[in-house]
Write an enzyme that holds these catalytic residues in place. Sequence first.
Site, PDB file in Angstrom:
ATOM      1  N   LEU A   1       1.264  -1.119   0.230  1.00 16.42           N
ATOM      2  CA  LEU A   1       0.487   0.287   0.317  1.00 16.42           C
ATOM      3  C   LEU A   1       1.027   1.109   0.144  1.00 16.42           C
ATOM      4  O   LEU A   1       1.205   1.415   0.912  1.00 16.42           O
ATOM      5  CB  LEU A   1      -1.399   0.006   1.124  1.00 16.42           C
ATOM      6  CG  LEU A   1      -1.995  -0.667   1.395  1.00 16.42           C
ATOM      7  CD1 LEU A   1      -2.758  -0.781   2.623  1.00 16.42           C
ATOM      8  CD2 LEU A   1      -2.834  -1.577   0.074  1.00 16.42           C
TER       9      LEU A   1
ATOM     10  N   ALA B   1      -0.412   4.096  -1.834  1.00 15.38           N
ATOM     11  CA  ALA B   1      -0.548   5.157  -2.103  1.00 15.38           C
ATOM     12  C   ALA B   1      -0.621   6.521  -1.583  1.00 15.38           C
ATOM     13  O   ALA B   1      -0.965   7.896  -2.048  1.00 15.38           O
ATOM     14  CB  ALA B   1      -2.172   4.821  -2.923  1.00 15.38           C
ATOM     15  N   GLY B   2      -0.263   6.861   0.218  1.00 16.62           N
ATOM     16  CA  GLY B   2      -0.341   7.777   0.895  1.00 16.62           C
ATOM     17  C   GLY B   2       0.321   9.182   0.493  1.00 16.62           C
ATOM     18  O   GLY B   2       1.294   8.345  -0.175  1.00 16.62           O
TER      19      GLY B   2
ATOM     20  N   ARG C   1       2.533  15.046   6.362  1.00 18.06           N
ATOM     21  CA  ARG C   1       4.244  15.704   7.382  1.00 18.06           C
ATOM     22  C   ARG C   1       5.510  15.843   6.914  1.00 18.06           C
ATOM     23  O   ARG C   1       5.848  16.585   7.242  1.00 18.06           O
ATOM     24  CB  ARG C   1       3.851  14.665   8.645  1.00 18.06           C
ATOM     25  CG  ARG C   1       2.636  14.976   9.066  1.00 18.06           C
ATOM     26  CD  ARG C   1       1.812  13.702  10.375  1.00 18.06           C
ATOM     27  NE  ARG C   1       3.087  13.963  10.948  1.00 18.06           N
ATOM     28  CZ  ARG C   1       3.335  13.054  11.950  1.00 18.06           C
ATOM     29  NH1 ARG C   1       2.453  11.923  11.565  1.00 18.06           N
ATOM     30  NH2 ARG C   1       4.577  12.497  12.373  1.00 18.06           N
TER      31      ARG C   1
ATOM     32  N   GLY D   1      -8.551   5.116   3.548  1.00 20.90           N
ATOM     33  CA  GLY D   1      -8.202   4.511   4.381  1.00 20.90           C
ATOM     34  C   GLY D   1      -7.406   2.786   4.182  1.00 20.90           C
ATOM     35  O   GLY D   1      -6.880   2.857   2.633  1.00 20.90           O
TER      36      GLY D   1
ATOM     37  N   GLU E   1      -6.780  -0.203  20.076  1.00 22.68           N
ATOM     38  CA  GLU E   1      -5.217   1.374  19.508  1.00 22.68           C
ATOM     39  C   GLU E   1      -5.860   1.886  20.876  1.00 22.68           C
ATOM     40  O   GLU E   1      -5.512   1.254  21.628  1.00 22.68           O
ATOM     41  CB  GLU E   1      -6.195   1.912  18.886  1.00 22.68           C
ATOM     42  CG  GLU E   1      -7.008   0.688  17.523  1.00 22.68           C
ATOM     43  CD  GLU E   1      -5.886   0.306  16.326  1.00 22.68           C
ATOM     44  OE1 GLU E   1      -4.998   1.392  16.478  1.00 22.68           O
ATOM     45  OE2 GLU E   1      -5.650  -0.105  16.117  1.00 22.68           O
TER      46      GLU E   1
ATOM     47  N   ARG F   1      37.946  12.903 -11.735  1.00 21.80           N
ATOM     48  CA  ARG F   1      36.646  12.789 -12.772  1.00 21.80           C
ATOM     49  C   ARG F   1      36.849  11.493 -13.760  1.00 21.80           C
ATOM     50  O   ARG F   1      37.632  10.591 -13.971  1.00 21.80           O
ATOM     51  CB  ARG F   1      36.708  13.993 -13.535  1.00 21.80           C
ATOM     52  CG  ARG F   1      36.532  15.159 -12.476  1.00 21.80           C
ATOM     53  CD  ARG F   1      35.926  16.541 -13.126  1.00 21.80           C
ATOM     54  NE  ARG F   1      35.154  16.416 -13.912  1.00 21.80           N
ATOM     55  CZ  ARG F   1      35.828  17.244 -15.202  1.00 21.80           C
ATOM     56  NH1 ARG F   1      36.673  18.364 -15.006  1.00 21.80           N
ATOM     57  NH2 ARG F   1      34.719  17.751 -15.989  1.00 21.80           N
TER      58      ARG F   1
ATOM     59  N   LYS G   1      41.168  13.759 -15.547  1.00 23.69           N
ATOM     60  CA  LYS G   1      39.667  13.649 -16.149  1.00 23.69           C
ATOM     61  C   LYS G   1      40.515  12.348 -17.252  1.00 23.69           C
ATOM     62  O   LYS G   1      41.451  13.699 -17.783  1.00 23.69           O
ATOM     63  CB  LYS G   1      39.190  14.874 -15.822  1.00 23.69           C
ATOM     64  CG  LYS G   1      38.013  14.974 -17.046  1.00 23.69           C
ATOM     65  CD  LYS G   1      37.645  15.313 -18.347  1.00 23.69           C
ATOM     66  CE  LYS G   1      38.039  15.712 -19.182  1.00 23.69           C
ATOM     67  NZ  LYS G   1      37.354  16.292 -20.602  1.00 23.69           N
TER      68      LYS G   1
ATOM     69  N   SER H   1      56.591  23.940 -14.011  1.00 25.74           N
ATOM     70  CA  SER H   1      55.910  24.712 -13.416  1.00 25.74           C
ATOM     71  C   SER H   1      55.099  24.985 -13.898  1.00 25.74           C
ATOM     72  O   SER H   1      55.527  25.778 -15.262  1.00 25.74           O
ATOM     73  CB  SER H   1      56.509  24.805 -12.143  1.00 25.74           C
ATOM     74  OG  SER H   1      56.641  23.740 -11.748  1.00 25.74           O
TER      75      SER H   1
END
Lengths: 459, 459, 459
Positions: free
Chosen positions: A7, A9-10, A14, A81, A156, A333, A351, A405
């Site tokens: 289930l 779907a909720g 919150r 529900g 409950e 990379r 890279k 360098s």
Amino acid sequence: MFKAIILAAGEGTRMKSKKSKVLHEIAGKPLIYHILNSVKKAGFDEIITVLGRNYNDAKEIVEYFGSKVIKQPHEPGSPYGTGYAAKICMDEISEEDDLLIMYGDTPLIDDKTIENYFNYHKNCANDITVLSAILDDPKDYGRIVREDGEFKEIVEKKNMDPNLFYSNEINSGIYLFKGKAFLDTIVEINDDNPKKEYMLTDTIAIGRGLSYKVDAYISDNHDVVLGVNDREDLYLCECALIARENKKRMISGVMIHNPESTYIDPDAIIEEDVELSGFVKIIGKSIIRSGSMIENSTICNMTIGENCHIINSTCEDSVVEDGVKFGPYSRIRPGSHIASGAKIGNFVEIKNSNFGEGSKAGHLAYIGDADVGRDVNIGCGVVFVNYDGKKKHRTTVGDHAFVGSNVNLVAPVVIEDNAFLAAGSTITKDVSKDALSIERGEQKNIDGWVIRRGLHKEL
Amino acid sequence: MFKAIILAAGEGTRMKSKKSKVLHEIAGKPLIYHILNSVKKAGFDEIITVLGRNYNDAKEIVEYFGSKVIKQPHEPGSPYGTGYAAKICMDEISEEDDLLIMYGDTPLIDDKTIENYFNYHKNCANDITVLSAILDDPKDYGRIVREDGEFKEIVEKKNMDPNLFYSNEINSGIYLFKGKAFLDTIVEINDDNPKKEYMLTDTIAIGRGLSYKVDAYISDNHDVVLGVNDREDLYLCECALIARENKKRMISGVMIHNPESTYIDPDAIIEEDVELSGFVKIIGKSIIRSGSMIENSTICNMTIGENCHIINSTCEDSVVEDGVKFGPYSRIRPGSHIASGAKIGNFVEIKNSNFGEGSKAGHLAYIGDADVGRDVNIGCGVVFVNYDGKKKHRTTVGDHAFVGSNVNLVAPVVIEDNAFLAAGSTITKDVSKDALSIERGEQKNIDGWVIRRGLHKEL
Amino acid sequence: MFKAIILAAGEGTRMKSKKSKVLHEIAGKPLIYHILNSVKKAGFDEIITVLGRNYNDAKEIVEYFGSKVIKQPHEPGSPYGTGYAAKICMDEISEEDDLLIMYGDTPLIDDKTIENYFNYHKNCANDITVLSAILDDPKDYGRIVREDGEFKEIVEKKNMDPNLFYSNEINSGIYLFKGKAFLDTIVEINDDNPKKEYMLTDTIAIGRGLSYKVDAYISDNHDVVLGVNDREDLYLCECALIARENKKRMISGVMIHNPESTYIDPDAIIEEDVELSGFVKIIGKSIIRSGSMIENSTICNMTIGENCHIINSTCEDSVVEDGVKFGPYSRIRPGSHIASGAKIGNFVEIKNSNFGEGSKAGHLAYIGDADVGRDVNIGCGVVFVNYDGKKKHRTTVGDHAFVGSNVNLVAPVVIEDNAFLAAGSTITKDVSKDALSIERGEQKNIDGWVIRRGLHKEL
């Protein structure tokens, strides 16, 4: 057949998020992924997932696990529900099936728990088995009431009698049904309550009323029942999941100094005697060979050889041979291959390059789109200039070459073995073996200029 | 004489490692180091360590503490068990000795605990004293059974009567013996059990049988009995040890914001009003003076003055005077001396250099093998070119000199006071006081080139 | 009137610090700040703070909150104790006032707790109300003794009868008085005890003796009573405060993966669906818009748009538009404005600059005092040379310009749209639209030089 209904779907208001609750991630994967993964591993014949408003966003991942998807209506006035969500799956279930009903937001349940739970259900020949757990703090969960050890009912929180003592055994809301017991009870539930909500829990009392054999199985591991309602729950579930995974890694011979700040993808292969310290993320299908040490670094889809030492670095999609040292503060990379004994030092980026055995780039350099030979010295500030504003080109540097360098190597360019590039040169033409290449003007010293310019400072 | 036997021959297969168990490290030191260190501090006259297959690897560290080493045979068929390991030390012990027997894998025991334990043993005139502890979760430890508060026996987990209640007082496996009690009991143990193992614990029952006075001393600090069998134990012991050390530092006036991610070498000197935040490692004989703040950094063998601020940096074997600011993302390599009020900024590396009072290297620079005066400005991208492919040379920069951006200083070279080096110059020849030095070609602007080259983009 | 007295004169020698105890910081603010802030929010008419030796250092912050300051004498021989400190405030209190007395070193008390406590005091029509809490481990706190649920007395640890059972309800030392009850009791206390100390707690027993209605209010949240005596307490209070704040943020929709290493200034605005991971500090009045992700970074006074991704970076006093990516290892210094879709890569620093939409500085560069247009490419090693030894100048770079690697832009200088600056050039003169600008010598290749120089290495 052994079927599972999930289930999912909720919406989870919150969570305070644009994203549907079951798509929120812990340990890098959505909640619904964790559940489907456990259910899949537990070997169900069929999975049915109920989605709602999140149908379009969640469908792909659900179907990836081979689950059927049922869409729960979510228009204003639609019934709702957990009971209603289960009810719309009735047509998928036959009397002979075994059926697990669980939720898209309880991500810690694992295949082992499901198996043990199902075995108990079968061995006891139960019609309905509640998954329960003993919690130190049962919070708002419904409680299991037993009589002489036998399951009696679920009470409950709001219906608890303040004068009675209740055990800490809670109802997870997860149930196993024989198909017939499910079909006979689910049709009886209704929304005749103040919230006008169809509640799946009602099947338990209904089942008892119909003389079905109802029982509860206490999970060994109490965190499997933890559900997510807000971000704090999400955090707590992530902690529990990561702690569980890191413990497995430790038992397998990986030293983790700071497990609470270490994340390892379950797909990663980490050999014995690897050490992880500080904030470490190992993402994707990484491989880390024995004896390597990773400190405060992010490792993504890397293959890292034996006895490497990677400190304060970020590394992606590359291969590193044995005995390589990176960092602190290196960046690898994608598309790089670093041969054994090489050294990539502080503030160096590499890279899409091959970097030969024993070669060194100790400081402040960028090696991009290059093939660098063995024992090459890349000086500080060197840039492999791989982009001309239109496209990228490659550079080749031969064995034992010395790149001074702040040299710029303007690709495409070939530097042969043993060539020496003088500091500060911008190299645009190939350099042959053993040649010195220099691009530099003459140094002019102009006496007294600082005084004339008014820049002289007294000592 | 007061003697200690440390049993350290076990391999520890559950560690899943090439390395012997007692050589695994917590807080940067091997388990056996921690134990020998505590035993040494507790003032024993003689230490005897039993090694096995790990003889070659562990010998050096054991002898460093002045311990005698006895090698336990580990050929197939050799007798084994803690009792056997203790038995082969018999010749080292005389009847008048006092003897502590402990293990190479219980690293949390400290000298204070040993002293209190020994004093109890002496004051009670015991022949044998077991070190016990009260644990919330006694796990698989053997339990101490008392009668009217008096020690009666040790019951192993497997022999516990499920109908009896046992206290949470556990047997640490650590014992103090009078020499005679040890010699009389150790000869009596045998391997007449399913595992064919000589067990040291058997001496306790044998001692009681021989009417020796046997007692148990409950350690105040229950974590001293924690032993290491796998990597999770190693982690838990490391946590406990670091927490203990960090608590001491806090009480002494050091502010530690994240103690669970802060490691401080016991040899380091950290003055009052130092603040440590984030992931901090302070390694070796570092000194940090009052008022300094270290964030997310690694500090190794450094001397750091008062009121310094070091952020996200890695620093080794150098001296930093008062009021210096480093980082974020600075690297101090060995042999550097940074004078007061200097500033080393982001992506700057300094190595084997003196850096004068108030001088600044704000960004992206490498200062290597240099002597830099006071109030010098080191521009961005500056490289002290110290390596010519054969050897390293030094550079000198005088007071108030200005080194422009991306300048290369090719060593050996001397830049005198107040000299000004123009941006982008490669300096190979000395520059005298107040002189400007510039090495640069002429800037050529070629109109329309971008259009002809096809690089023009519409705005 | 509703008045508060805050006793903050104690030095706190156990802090081992040059700084007065109440000036030590948790979560970036002094202890006394947290208290005054809560008291202020709770809506008192008048606050009186008692300072001592710390008068000069603490005065400013106390007065910032509009508190009256009373200086407690601290000469040798001066009377002392909490009772004495309260007594010297007598003249400020009238019989009709309500009075809260609390301490400068209990930083976790919040305005909500104060309000609930005061409401209880009022509703019960108490003359004196003690603030109490139930602690798992009551340590050395005095205990509340009740009879039939009614407050009876406070028993100090040292006076506890070992044969009696005491509850875990402790005295926080915080009291609410009706003015008359305060004035009548405070005059009665004395220093007739071994330590010669005036104790505020004595008012409770005196009040009971005078038939005042004395009661205790049990705080819901037991950590509000935690006080600071040493650095470990400071750390524990900081943890508790940060945990409380981070929980609020999570509930509000912010995902915090590592709350124990995340600090967020209470003044920061963090929108829903922001993710924080690793060591994160968000300091000052920062704003972070929805969908952004911050990893292992320090963010100070920043405004960060939607869907930005900031990794391992340090950012201050700047504005970042939507969809910008920083790091790893970037530094944003004050005064920068980064437009949407821009990218600042590894080892790049930007300071006091505008950086246009879609522009990129991928690696090892310093952009200082610049106005950079749209879709500009800043090559690796580029330095905006903003300082001439005397003052700072600005640089302008037009849209679509291409700045080659290791280029120096010597400010003041203007680079127009679509200009192309060749790698390695030092640019001192303006460059017009679509022009190429190059400052470079000729590359000379000298064959065999490496062999003659003795640098040739065998392959």
